[in-house]
Scaffold this motif. Structure first.
Motif, PDB file in Angstrom:
ATOM      1  N   ALA A 185      -0.219   9.005  -0.461  1.00  0.00           N
ATOM      2  CA  ALA A 185      -1.383   9.879  -0.673  1.00  0.00           C
ATOM      3  C   ALA A 185      -1.974  10.319   0.668  1.00  0.00           C
ATOM      4  CB  ALA A 185      -2.440   9.149  -1.514  1.00  0.00           C
ATOM      5  N   ASN A 186      -2.058   9.400   1.617  1.00  0.00           N
ATOM      6  CA  ASN A 186      -2.602   9.732   2.938  1.00  0.00           C
ATOM      7  C   ASN A 186      -1.665  10.655   3.711  1.00  0.00           C
ATOM      8  OD1 ASN A 186      -4.874   8.181   2.440  1.00  0.00           O
ATOM      9  ND2 ASN A 186      -4.076   6.381   3.488  1.00  0.00           N
ATOM     10  N   ASN A 240       0.802  -1.233   0.000  1.00  0.00           N
ATOM     11  CA  ASN A 240       0.000   0.000   0.000  1.00  0.00           C
ATOM     12  C   ASN A 240       0.834   1.282   0.000  1.00  0.00           C
ATOM     13  OD1 ASN A 240      -2.426  -1.527   0.165  1.00  0.00           O
ATOM     14  ND2 ASN A 240      -2.168  -1.681   2.373  1.00  0.00           N
ATOM     15  N   ASN A 272       1.685   3.519  -2.311  1.00  0.00           N
ATOM     16  CA  ASN A 272       1.078   4.692  -2.955  1.00  0.00           C
ATOM     17  C   ASN A 272      -0.067   5.264  -2.120  1.00  0.00           C
ATOM     18  OD1 ASN A 272       2.809   4.728  -5.157  1.00  0.00           O
ATOM     19  ND2 ASN A 272       1.540   3.311  -6.327  1.00  0.00           N
ATOM     20  N   GLU A 273      -0.821   4.389  -1.473  1.00  0.00           N
ATOM     21  CA  GLU A 273      -1.912   4.828  -0.611  1.00  0.00           C
ATOM     22  C   GLU A 273      -1.361   5.547   0.624  1.00  0.00           C
ATOM     23  OE1 GLU A 273      -5.402   2.820   2.123  1.00  0.00           O
ATOM     24  OE2 GLU A 273      -4.660   1.692   0.398  1.00  0.00           O
TER      25      GLU A 273
END
Length: 184
Positions: free
Chosen positions: A32-33, A26, A28-29
Motif C-alpha cells: 500500500a505504501n 507488514n 500488505n502495508e
C-alpha cells in the motif's frame, strides 16, 4: 506512508533481492505504501529496492500511458518473487526514465516480448506473456530486483557522458518533487 525514493549510488540498488514468503512482516502495508509513493512521485512502477528494501517485489500501474500504448490499459499489478522465463530475441529501442535516476532519460534496447512467472499480492501463481511497452515496463522494474539499472544497458561513451549527472544524483544534488534517499 510515502517512502523516500532511493537514488543512484545507494548499494541496495545493486543487490539481487531476496525472495519473500506470504507471511513477510507488514507485506500488505508495504505494498500500500509503495502504491502511495509511486503515485506521489509520478511513476508508473516502483520496486522494493527503490524504497530501501532488498526483496523481490514491485508494483506497476501503467494505465496512465494507455493513450500512447494501448496494451497498458488497466495494467495495475503487484509482482512478487518474479522470474522472467522467456525473452523474445527481437529488441526494440525506447526512451526510459527512472525515479532512482531523476533527470535522466535515455534510449534503451530491450526484448519486445517476455514471459514472466510471479505471485500476486494474494500469493496466487501467475504465468503471463507481455509484449510491447508492457514488456518494457515489467523488465525495467524486474531489473531493480536483479540489481540492474537502465543505465547499465548504455554504451560506454554514453555512460561517461552521464557521469557528472550520476555523481550529482548520488550526492542528492538534484531537484525532484519527491523525497529521495542517498547512500549517505
Amino acid at each position: 506512508m510515502i517512502y523516500p525514493v532511493v537514488v543512484y549510488g545507494h548499494p541496495v540498488l545493486r543487490k539481487v533481492a531476496d525472495e519473500i514468503k506470504q507471511d513477510y512482516e507488514n507485506l500488505n502495508e508495504i505494498i500500500a505504501n509503495m502504491w502511495e509513493t509511486m503515485y506521489h512521485s509520478d511513476g508508473i512502477g516502483l520496486a522494493a529496492p527503490q524504497i530501501g528494501k532488498s526483496i523481490r517485489l514491485f508494483v506497476i500501474d501503467a494505465d496512465p500511458l494507455k493513450d500512447e500504448f494501448p496494451e497498458l490499459e488497466g495494467m495495475k499489478k503487484v509482482f512478487i518473487n518474479a522470474q522472467i522465463e522467456l525473452l523474445e530475441s527481437k529488441e526494440v529501442t525506447e526512451s526510459e526514465g527512472c525515479l532512482s535516476l531523476p533527470t535522466i532519460r535515455e534510449e534503451v534496447k530491450r526484448p519486445s516480448k517476455i514471459r514472466i512467472k510471479y505471485v500476486d499480492e494474494n500469493f496466487e501463481l501467475k504465468d503471463e506473456v507481455y509484449e510491447g511497452f508492457a514488456a518494457r515496463v515489467i523488465q525495467h522494474e524486474y531489473d531493480h530486483i536483479e540489481g540492474t539499472l537502465f543505465v547499465d544497458y548504455l554504451n560506454p561513451l554514453k555512460k561517461r557522458l552521464l557521469k557528472g549527472k550520476l555523481t550529482k544524483i548520488s550526492k542528492g544534488d538534484v531537484k525532484v518533487s519527491y523525497r529521495i534517499k542517498t547512500a549517505k
